[in-house]
Enzyme design. Sequence first.
Site, PDB file in Angstrom:
ATOM      1  N   CYS A   1       4.652   1.384   8.467  1.00 46.51           N
ATOM      2  CA  CYS A   1       5.926   0.732   8.224  1.00 46.51           C
ATOM      3  C   CYS A   1       7.116   1.028   8.403  1.00 46.51           C
ATOM      4  O   CYS A   1       7.825   2.146   8.686  1.00 46.51           O
ATOM      5  CB  CYS A   1       6.281   0.762   6.563  1.00 46.51           C
ATOM      6  SG  CYS A   1       4.495   0.172   5.358  1.00 46.51           S
TER       7      CYS A   1
ATOM      8  N   CYS B   1      10.194   0.742   2.877  1.00 43.31           N
ATOM      9  CA  CYS B   1       9.095  -0.239   2.526  1.00 43.31           C
ATOM     10  C   CYS B   1       8.738  -0.115   1.217  1.00 43.31           C
ATOM     11  O   CYS B   1       8.538   1.028   0.468  1.00 43.31           O
ATOM     12  CB  CYS B   1       7.358   0.018   3.062  1.00 43.31           C
ATOM     13  SG  CYS B   1       5.914  -0.901   2.748  1.00 43.31           S
TER      14      CYS B   1
ATOM     15  N   CYS C   1       2.587  -3.636   8.995  1.00 44.57           N
ATOM     16  CA  CYS C   1       2.654  -3.800   7.349  1.00 44.57           C
ATOM     17  C   CYS C   1       3.335  -5.038   7.024  1.00 44.57           C
ATOM     18  O   CYS C   1       3.954  -5.321   7.874  1.00 44.57           O
ATOM     19  CB  CYS C   1       3.145  -2.828   6.540  1.00 44.57           C
ATOM     20  SG  CYS C   1       3.628  -2.769   5.022  1.00 44.57           S
TER      21      CYS C   1
ATOM     22  N   CYS D   1       6.342  -4.697   4.379  1.00 43.19           N
ATOM     23  CA  CYS D   1       7.854  -4.577   5.423  1.00 43.19           C
ATOM     24  C   CYS D   1       7.974  -5.290   6.562  1.00 43.19           C
ATOM     25  O   CYS D   1       9.562  -5.190   6.981  1.00 43.19           O
ATOM     26  CB  CYS D   1       8.379  -3.464   4.753  1.00 43.19           C
ATOM     27  SG  CYS D   1       7.462  -2.591   6.391  1.00 43.19           S
TER      28      CYS D   1
HETATM   29 ZN   LIG Z   1       5.446  -1.723   4.344  1.00 47.50          ZN
END
Ligand SMILES: [Zn+2]
Length: 386
Positions: free
Chosen positions: A70, A74, A101, A104
């Site tokens: 991330c 995030c 991810c 994000c």
């Molecule tokens: Zn994330």
Amino acid sequence: MTLANHAFQDMTADAILGQEENFAMALAGAKSNQFISPEGEDQAWKAVVGRDRGHDGKFVFAVSTTGIYCRPSCPARRPRRENVRFFAHPENAEKAGFRACLRCRPRLLSGNPQSDVIKEICRYIEQHLDEPITLERLGKAFRQSPFHLQRRFKAALGITPREYADSCRMRQLKRNLQSGDNVTRAMYDAGYGSSSRLYEKTAAQLGMTPDKYRRGAIAAIIRYSCTDSPLGRMLIAATDRGICAIQFARSDGELIEGLKREFPFAVRKRDEGGLQEWVEALLTKMTGGELNAALPLDIRATAFQRRVWTYLQSIPFGATRSYGEVAKAIGQPSASRAVARACATNPVAVAIPCHRIVREDGNISGYRWGVERKKTLLEMEQRQLR
Ligand SMILES: [Zn+2]
């Protein structure tokens, strides 16, 4: 030439965000280090815990229990420190077997912290169009003084955050109107609210009332013609007010695809005969011939683009200028990156001679229709002068 106020799309936000490549080119800078030191890790973890947007793009963190990495800000729940690893770039995390991810989307960041922060600010503004976005609020969200934030934003994009927000609302409003929403709904969904004061202000910016714009956008007709040119196949498209696109490509299919993307709501009609005069004028212009009359243009421009493009038209045949020289000439010496972007978003090749802008060292780079075509154009101009 006429830069008409009432064409079909606002280029501001597209120019800034719709074309990631141009953006990356304009803001390219040094890449940060590959590694993060142990001391750096402590700081990095602090940024993760604080969901610090200011650190987005500087590193990513990966979670061994989920296999996902991330960006620092995030919104997902924080993992335990012992399950976290830090990487300088998304590529490093992926090499180590982690996946990006979906929430994000850390891949969207380029690894150039300065340009990433600007992009992040743009996204933040886009997501909060229906709220008042003050500089103070932006400063808090990005941990910068409002003054510096505004200055850096303007240096990178040529406009203030507030102007950016305005252009986003306007673009959204136009999209909503073009897709047939009624005026109240379109304005509301674009973040305008629905007061009569805003209606009037918007009418001034659109150059007509939103209702009229809605009908006009839906009924717009664009005629186009494809023809041979010294730079390959060339498309000229026009409204009943003037030329709205001049493009080059290898095939007619590519050209027509591009036109569809640029004017998705217009009725597009092939018209070889009706545009013949302008086609010939343009081919004449390319080889240095004199034109009897200026080519009428019907293109959208922000205030900044308008200044750059008007200046470009004053550069003599066969001459070149650097991005920096153009920036100076229009009175914004620090805006050469924004100038580069204005060149990269020119909708009418040759008619606005953005090919005459070269790098500071005289090298030829960056042309919307390919560097080879830019070289060919400049060589043609040089030959004519000899
Ligand atoms: Zn994330």
